[in-house]
Write an enzyme that holds these catalytic residues in place. Structure first.
Site, PDB file in Angstrom:
ATOM      1  CE1 TYR B 247      -4.240  -1.317  -0.424  1.00 14.19           C
ATOM      2  CE2 TYR B 247      -3.284  -3.090   0.853  1.00 14.19           C
ATOM      3  CZ  TYR B 247      -4.287  -2.618   0.032  1.00 14.19           C
ATOM      4  OH  TYR B 247      -5.316  -3.432  -0.356  1.00 14.19           O
ATOM      5  CG  HIS B 402      -5.261  -3.816   3.658  1.00 13.65           C
ATOM      6  ND1 HIS B 402      -6.060  -4.712   2.996  1.00 13.65           N
ATOM      7  CD2 HIS B 402      -5.700  -2.584   3.296  1.00 13.65           C
ATOM      8  CE1 HIS B 402      -6.946  -4.052   2.263  1.00 13.65           C
ATOM      9  NE2 HIS B 402      -6.764  -2.767   2.433  1.00 13.65           N
TER      10      HIS B 402
END
Lengths: 728, 728
Positions: B247, B402
């Site tokens: 990310y 996540h």
């Protein structure tokens, strides 16, 4: 002791092998030369060899009394010594530096001191024992190396020194390998080639014509045996080697090394022109049997072996020297490995000068057998792109003791990868912890069996009932081979693999606007009267993505698929029912999708498998597969489309074309003529007509869904846009 | 319709991504520039983009009425349009050719015609819905692209045209994303960065300072929100992004793109110097979190993502333009991908001019959290060689939604490969047949669970009981990090992952003459009073070669290892007993062997596993692993040596060093000081003293087999040759 031996082995193996790069992992082959790769590659190899030898030559050579079998200390030491002495001799030739000649001379004198005292090896093999090694094959390899060393440094030795080395080492060894072992020397087999080449090179090195003549013509010089006879028999007229590329590679080295010496010393022999240039054909034949830098792993094969192997590096350099074919330079660029010969230096220089041109990869039928009439290896390539779609149809003969039972088995490659793969040999080469590095028991029990291949299995029994003696007596009957733009095809059949079933397979690689690229049509048939079970396995490489039928792997247990003929090594993962006699399986590998869509008989099951049952010692690789499984009366046919498609790009985050374009595939017959009809999801149809016989003028008609399709010749492609026009 | 859409998507994604090569498979990274790779790489990218756009621009842009969610036709079409318009604008800037400006102008006028009529998207997500797309994140990405296009071609438009595009498209969209969606715009989160960057770029493009100020300082311009605040919070002071590199990559693009515009338009902001150059640090930080060209796949991560991604190509070009650091050119050479910007052109030119120098890979501790006090990602590299031995210790905080439950989990890389690996995310990105391309249910149920990692599991339960809310509240406590020649080490512990067990892990990478290269020492401890079961899994990559204990896989059946917390996805393949509390497992990967030798408690079992149980839909990859499994009272310790060794060379047919050099490993404690003793088969000993606290002056003593070992500081390596001398 052990440690220094290991270091030594590494040092010399590396030197012999040139500037081996860090990884021999399958490389993406390219058919154009990359300028950065090999600029002065030879010079690097030379410098690295010098640096290593300068360290190694600080102490005299260790020459242990023979004791250990292959893999053991004395075996590996003598083996490494042979390669080292080869390099030392070549370095003297290339640099003129005396120290190399002196070291090699002393080493050979040291060997000459002890060799005569060595009787047969204590761990000798029953057949063809050696003295320095457990088998005389290794002795031949040693002599092949040091006879070249002697030739290189002879000029620096005194008369007495020459006398001693020639008498006590070279002649002693050459006699042992020729008159002392006629059963090997006169054998028309690659072990014989190693022996004749070694003895012949010795003859040239010491100037004894007698050895050369024996080498070329056999011990009695009749020509019934010896190197020339081996040249006549061991390769097919197309340059195919009966055991397949893995052993082809091994056999090639003594052929090209000794032939090169014959060419220099006896140019009147025109040895490289003999049998229509068979040694050049054998070199090209081996290159053509590779994908992604690795040889097709048919029969017993270590899958990592490929074009970078020392044997092929020598062969490419020698053949380039003979032919000047700049396509070979692209192969040399891919090898990126050089040996210490003037020919390899020339390759390196010409590469650096930018002379490389793409290698001419093409579709071909390579006949098997001395006369080319024992089946063939059929290679279909979509284009000259070495990373393009390739299908290999193993329509060859058995390939002797290392042969696998996979008549008309196929291998498929695309985008640099294996797509439908061959397991290769079950063996961890030279890894002692894995069964001493030998072929594992699972090699015979799994890897050779039919079910381990992409080949039709009848009644869960391997071809020829897994008996190599029977297999060696029968080759497939070849059908026609076509190689046209957009349509390449081959077919073969065999009636002897099973008593009651004649099996046939026709494969074609076609291009049509309905598909984004070339696809493969694969028709497998079993012709029989009675009731039989038929399994058609596909050992796919990748991750299962989708099926057109409901598929549920058993979540809680696994059990073996069978109890014999290789089936005991397959876990049964899932069983499913096709939809309307159509099975479609899609998998993902790297950045592409592959779909295999099959028309199957009623009540066919699709069985998913994973290798690894009955494998308590972790001998096997856990590869996935699926098989089409039918039980029918009166024969069977499986018509499949193998379709590369789409683009999975996680870097740029897009995925396109993840679904097969094939809606259905159907198989029609009329007498002996056949027709494969593909219907796409976009509503287009593509057809392939297959004539019964190999006759370009034969006319054929098949009723296809009520329409008569007619054509002339054994293969006829009906394109999606011409289909209607072609109908009557 | 579908087909042309697919082609379009492919064309523009490729153009945006530059000269993507055929394969994005993990490449062997090199830290030197290869001259052949990128010569005129930018020019090739430019030409390819021109060729593709020339075809695409033959028809007006398709602008469908919003209807489909992510992955659907209207979504993908608008997404592709945005990227295409970005390219068209850049091409105009780079070539000056009017046709590009004309096409882009017309396309934006067409969008301006319809955009005002679009209300919220019919498939809108509940949170942060968009109008053109289902979520406003995609709308931000679209505006980020086309605002740059507008800036590029504005000069070619009439007053009326500008008025229409600015009012009906750009302002309309920017207002929708700012005042229209304050919950996203003011959020300190990467979605907020996309929004502020898009609105800020729009401000610069149309000359409206107000948008720029809102973008930088938040809607109320207080500085409590907005881009500058995001810069302050989203990266740690070392440039680590809390969710991990997958990310990080995604968040980096709007940061560097908008910052570059700020630098050009408001140089007085010195935006790239803010917070000690945090955006440069973030770029370097991402590069350092890669091996073999791919990002460390910690937390939810698609493992194929790496340095070639568009986001990092932009960032490297921008940071190179700012710094002139020629080490970045080596990264650019490895990317071999260019974008249509002047900065990327400069990179390409400097690469071609041979200016690249090796990138400075090094061992580092990257603090996590806004203030760098929420744990750290510790990276130990044996050398600057990007293909050398690397250990990653995940001593970070949870990483939000996540994040995976793998406190102090490790990853090991060597010779270009993963050796001990992280599963990454269970997801087939953008592949519809696999759960629509979304995270699979197995992502939460397997991939996030502790047992899916190389991390200690207590009582078969995941860290924080698998509850992300609890995980987010706790980071490990870091111990000392050392980075010396031949000794790199780190340690961390956490007492909150389990109620009753404090777990700690110390890892060190050491070099000693007793070993052929660097090795890893790994000490995992569970501190507890009561009785617990401890599983320490190692997800190895390769083929099992050897164990020091008898090992027999169950030949006839497989069953799941457990029923929950990820265990239900592991087949139990075998269970074995270590010998004298020593477990040694050797596997082969490519050309090297890896041995993991562990000192384990009495009655420990070694359990071998394979992923794939309870996986009816073939969602998971069938990877192997083994775990050390002990049940003890009063805590546990597992001391392991991870040892790369040997050379398996099937090309040159030799294997050396296939056996581990480690005979035993022992763990000694005295109070809080600890000592790891390695005994080699050659009879040497190597020791590592571990001090209890992070104090360079602390003195420690441990009784080791009756001898007192003393040292100062938290890490002390006792080499094989200094060991005796160091004894008292």
């Amino acid at each position: 002791m052990i440690r220094s031996f290991l270091l030594m082995t590494a040092a010399f193996s590396l030197a012999a092998c040139g500037q081996q790069t860090a990884s021999d992992a399958p490389s993406q082959m390219t058919n154009t030369y990359k300028s950065s790769q090999s600029v002065s590659g030879f010079d690097k190899t030379l410098k690295m060899a010098q640096a290593k030898l300068d360290v190694a030559m600080a102490a005299p050579l260790t020459i242990p009394v023979p004791k250990d079998p292959g893999g053991g200390y004395t075996h590996e030491t003598h083996k490494a010594n042979g390669f080292m002495l080869y390099d030392v001799g070549q370095l003297y030739k290339l640099t003129g530096e005396k120290k190399y000649a002196e070291f090699a001379g002393q080493a050979m004198l040291d060997y000459a001191e002890v060799y005569p005292q060595w009787d047969l090896h204590p761990a000798k093999k029953e057949q063809s024992p050696g003295r320095m090694f457990w088998q005389n094959l290794n002795e031949s390899m040693f002599l092949l190396n040091i006879s070249q060393t002697y030739s290189a440094i002879k000029e620096t030795l005194s008369e007495d020194e020459r006398e001693k080395i020639e008498t006590d080492l070279l002649r002693n060894m050459a006699d042992f390998l020729s008159v002392g072992a006629p059963e090997t020397f006169n054998k028309v087999h690659n072990h014989g080639t190693w022996a004749t080449a070694a003895v012949g090179l010795t003859g040239y090195a010491i100037g004894d014509e007698d050895y050369v003549e024996q080498a070329l013509m056999g011990l009695d010089k009749s020509g019934e045996a010896g190197f020339l006879k081996q040249m006549d028999v061991l390769f097919s007229p197309d340059g195919y080697y009966n055991e397949g590329p893995y052993y082809h590679r091994f056999a090639l080295k003594p052929f090209v090394i000794f032939a090169q010496a014959v060419e220099k010393n006896n140019p009147e022999q025109k040895i490289f022109e003999k049998r229509d240039g068979i040694l050049k054909k054998a070199t090209y034949g081996l290159i053509h049997q590779a994908y992604g830098g690795l040889f097709f792993p048919i029969n017993d094969a270590i899958k990592e072996k490929g074009i970078r192997t020392d044997e092929l590096v020598h062969a490419v350099a020698i053949v380039y020297d003979l032919t000047g074919d700049t396509g070979l330079l692209s192969i040399a660029a891919e090898q990126d490995t050089f040996v210490l010969t003037p020919e390899s230096r020339k390759v390196s220089q010409d590469l650096a000068a930018g002379k490389a041109t793409p290698f001419d990869y093409k579709s071909m039928r390579m006949g098997d057998g001395q006369n080319g009439d024992q089946g063939a290896l059929d290679i279909l390539r979509a284009s000259a792109d070495p990373n393009g779609l390739v299908l290999v149809a193993k329509n060859t003969s058995q390939g002797l003791g290392h042969g696998h039972f996979d008549k008309m088995g196929i291998l498929v490659y695309d985008a640099g990868h294996e797509i439908l793969r061959d397991y290769g040999a079950a063996r961890f080469l030279n890894i002692e912890a894995k069964y001493g590095g030998h072929y594992l028991p699972e090699n015979n029990k799994y890897a050779k069996q039919t079910v381990a291949h992409n080949a039709l299995v009848v009644d869960e029994t391997s071809h020829f009932n897994g008996d190599v003696r029977i297999g060696n007596q029968h080759a497939p009957t070849l059908g026609r081979f076509v190689n046209e733009d957009g349509l390449k095809g081959t077919s073969a059949e065999i009636s002897t693999a099973y008593d009651d079933v004649r099996i046939g397979r026709t494969v074609a690689m076609i291009e049509d606007a309905a598909f984004s690229g070339p696809i493969i049509i694969d028709l497998v048939e079993g012709h029989a009267d009675g009731t039989h079970s038929y399994d058609l396995p596909f050992h796919y490489n990748g991750h299962l993505i989708d099926t057109n039928f409901e598929l549920q792997a058993d979540p809680l247990s696994r059990s073996p698929l069978g109890t014999k003929n290789g089936y005991q090594y397959l876990w049964k993962v899932a069983e499913a029912d096709p939809v309307n006699e159509i099975s479609q399986v899609t998998w993902l590998l790297d950045q592409k999708f592959y779909s295999l869509t099959s028309s199957v008989p009623e009540n066919t099951k699709i069985v998913f498998t994973q290798i690894g049952a009955n494998d308590p010692n972790f001998s096997l690789k856990p590869e996935p597969g699926f098989m089409l499984r039918a039980k029918t009366t009166g024969g069977v046919s499986f018509a499949s489309i193998i379709e590369p498609h789409g683009d999975y790009n996680p870097t740029a985050e897009y995925t396109i074309g993840s679904y097969s374009q094939v809606k259905s595939v159907s198989h029609f017959e009329s007498g002996a003529a056949e027709f494969i009809l593909i219907e796409t999801k976009a509503g287009e149809t593509v057809g392939l007509g297959l004539g019964a016989e190999d006759n370009p003028d034969g006319t054929h008609s098949v009723d296809v869904n009520g329409k008569t399709m007619s054509w002339t010749g054994p293969f006829k492609l009906f394109h999606s846009d011409t289909h209607l026009a072609a109908q009557k």
